[in-house]
Design a protein around this motif. Sequence first.
Motif, PDB file in Angstrom:
ATOM      1  N   TRP A   1      25.150 -56.194  45.696  1.00 56.07           N
ATOM      2  CA  TRP A   1      23.630 -56.545  45.913  1.00 56.07           C
ATOM      3  C   TRP A   1      22.873 -55.849  44.801  1.00 56.07           C
ATOM      4  N   SER A   2      23.273 -54.465  44.567  1.00 52.13           N
ATOM      5  CA  SER A   2      22.356 -53.783  43.536  1.00 52.13           C
ATOM      6  C   SER A   2      22.298 -54.499  42.136  1.00 52.13           C
ATOM      7  N   VAL A   3      23.418 -55.325  41.904  1.00 53.65           N
ATOM      8  CA  VAL A   3      23.700 -56.218  40.750  1.00 53.65           C
ATOM      9  C   VAL A   3      22.832 -57.390  40.809  1.00 53.65           C
TER      10      VAL A   3
ATOM     11  N   ILE B   1      31.255 -52.952  38.338  1.00 53.68           N
ATOM     12  CA  ILE B   1      30.731 -53.962  38.574  1.00 53.68           C
ATOM     13  C   ILE B   1      29.215 -54.264  37.785  1.00 53.68           C
ATOM     14  N   GLN B   2      28.736 -53.071  37.449  1.00 52.04           N
ATOM     15  CA  GLN B   2      27.253 -53.051  36.866  1.00 52.04           C
ATOM     16  C   GLN B   2      27.701 -53.564  35.121  1.00 52.04           C
ATOM     17  N   LEU B   3      28.954 -52.904  34.956  1.00 52.46           N
ATOM     18  CA  LEU B   3      29.104 -53.383  33.388  1.00 52.46           C
ATOM     19  C   LEU B   3      29.620 -54.966  33.059  1.00 52.46           C
ATOM     20  N   VAL B   4      30.426 -55.435  34.146  1.00 49.24           N
ATOM     21  CA  VAL B   4      30.899 -56.859  34.288  1.00 49.24           C
ATOM     22  C   VAL B   4      29.329 -57.446  34.379  1.00 49.24           C
ATOM     23  N   ALA B   5      28.418 -57.124  35.259  1.00 50.38           N
ATOM     24  CA  ALA B   5      27.192 -57.939  35.384  1.00 50.38           C
ATOM     25  C   ALA B   5      26.536 -57.903  33.839  1.00 50.38           C
ATOM     26  N   LEU B   6      26.662 -56.698  33.265  1.00 51.86           N
ATOM     27  CA  LEU B   6      25.832 -56.585  32.091  1.00 51.86           C
ATOM     28  C   LEU B   6      26.342 -57.564  30.939  1.00 51.86           C
ATOM     29  N   ALA B   7      27.656 -57.592  30.926  1.00 50.35           N
ATOM     30  CA  ALA B   7      28.344 -58.641  30.105  1.00 50.35           C
ATOM     31  C   ALA B   7      27.933 -59.997  30.512  1.00 50.35           C
TER      32      ALA B   7
ATOM     33  N   PHE C   1      18.696 -47.533  41.139  1.00 48.61           N
ATOM     34  CA  PHE C   1      18.328 -47.008  39.837  1.00 48.61           C
ATOM     35  C   PHE C   1      17.687 -48.133  39.024  1.00 48.61           C
ATOM     36  N   GLY C   2      18.402 -49.484  39.042  1.00 46.90           N
ATOM     37  CA  GLY C   2      18.136 -50.571  38.337  1.00 46.90           C
ATOM     38  C   GLY C   2      16.500 -50.964  38.599  1.00 46.90           C
ATOM     39  N   GLN C   3      16.376 -51.136  40.085  1.00 43.86           N
ATOM     40  CA  GLN C   3      15.060 -51.441  40.347  1.00 43.86           C
ATOM     41  C   GLN C   3      13.847 -50.641  40.052  1.00 43.86           C
ATOM     42  N   VAL C   4      14.307 -49.255  40.064  1.00 41.02           N
ATOM     43  CA  VAL C   4      13.090 -48.116  39.755  1.00 41.02           C
ATOM     44  C   VAL C   4      13.005 -48.260  38.239  1.00 41.02           C
TER      45      VAL C   4
END
Length: 456
Positions: free
Chosen positions: A53-55, A177-183, A256-259
């Motif tokens: 859910w952070s992603v 999972i953040q890298l996969v989401a970025l892609a 981090f992403g939300q900040v």
Amino acid sequence: MIAPAPTRRGRWIERWDPEDEAFWNATGERIARRNLWFSVLSEHIGFSVWTLWSVLVLFMGPEYGLTPADKFLLTSVVTLVGAVVRVPYTFAVAVFGGRNWTVVSASLLLAPTIAAFTVMEPGTSFSTFLLVGLLAGIGGGNFASSMTNINAFFPLRKKGWALGLNAGGGNIGVPVIQLVALAIIGAGGGPRVLLGIYIPLIVVAAVLAALFMDNLASVKNDTGAAKDAARDAHTWIMAVLYIGTFGSFIGYSFAFGQVLTIQFGRTPLQAAYLTFIGPLLGSLIRPVGGRLADRYGGARITLWNYVGMAAATAVLIGAGMRKSLPLFVSVFVVLFVLSGLGNGSTFKMIPGIFQAKALARGLQGEAAVAQGRRLSGAAMGLIGAVGALGGVGINLAFRQSFLSYGSGTGAFVAFLGFYAVCFVVTWAVYLRRPIGRVPATASASEEKTQLSYAEV
């Protein structure tokens, strides 16, 4: 030699003595490493699901109707459940066996992933997202059972490295999972594409655990170990220290992403380009923290690590007030690295502490080793659970800071104060008395315990 019990079904090992070097060199190391690798795989995917859910909140634009405060609350709930379930997951290894529970816990990850795949679209109510987020929290439990299980496989002299590698390989599920989401975001895909990738991976992890992992009979049916560990003050002292390291790692991973999007106005894609770097380096450095603790003592590494974390946080406060994005991101990455290093050093301390206490009670040889291994394995799950609550505190602190001040500065001031507390606790409990100097009235066992605490 090692032989499965004929009365048990599944992969069971009846005799396991990793402290016996002949046994370890002949067969033990090979089996321990095999269990370690497949444990890492399952825990890795568990972390990915836990931090899902952070992603996903980065995908949730204005059409979803959620405020920044809603998103911080959502990630706080997910973190909270992940912390709470670590307690029963710790017991589960003793009840079901390490290999058996790894299969079950990996399979359970299908529930939050499929549920998120079903509801992830505009128009879904916030309460529904909260309920599905609750399910995702079970991914956080895999860490506790995995660490308890792997702790039993390795000798004390190898635990810093093994536990650091096991945990680091799990932690790296966050940046992956953040890298996969970025892609996926970069390719114009939606959140269901991300979820569709992880569903078959969960099945693969469960099947491989069933085929290649083992249960240790010596760990089975020792549910009383967690109760004994809960009565020991050092379990809760180490839990406080772990809040400072792992609580920081997981809390910052969620926030981090939300900040970056709220305080610095980055788009979801721009934030995604930056958010994976800190968790990635923090995960990779965790085994190094364990290795350094093996060599120099976990308490020493932990103490100076908190000095670094406090210094980095002070710089972050200044960077946030100056709205310097390059400095803010650079130092935030340093803070992630230090949290990962401290994760490795604090977890190395745990087996050493309980080994020292066993020796202080007069136990010798294998009896002391077995007692230390028994209590440290149980304590790890409890410490991991409390430590993960630090992630809840971080997300709630950011939520309140943005509501009150419009920035994360207030939260960072609070974190700085907590790191100072952790420094004092580490010094006062484990390093205050110089090595080799004890009061003349101290008994031999007390001296031995104090010396061991300084070396843990």
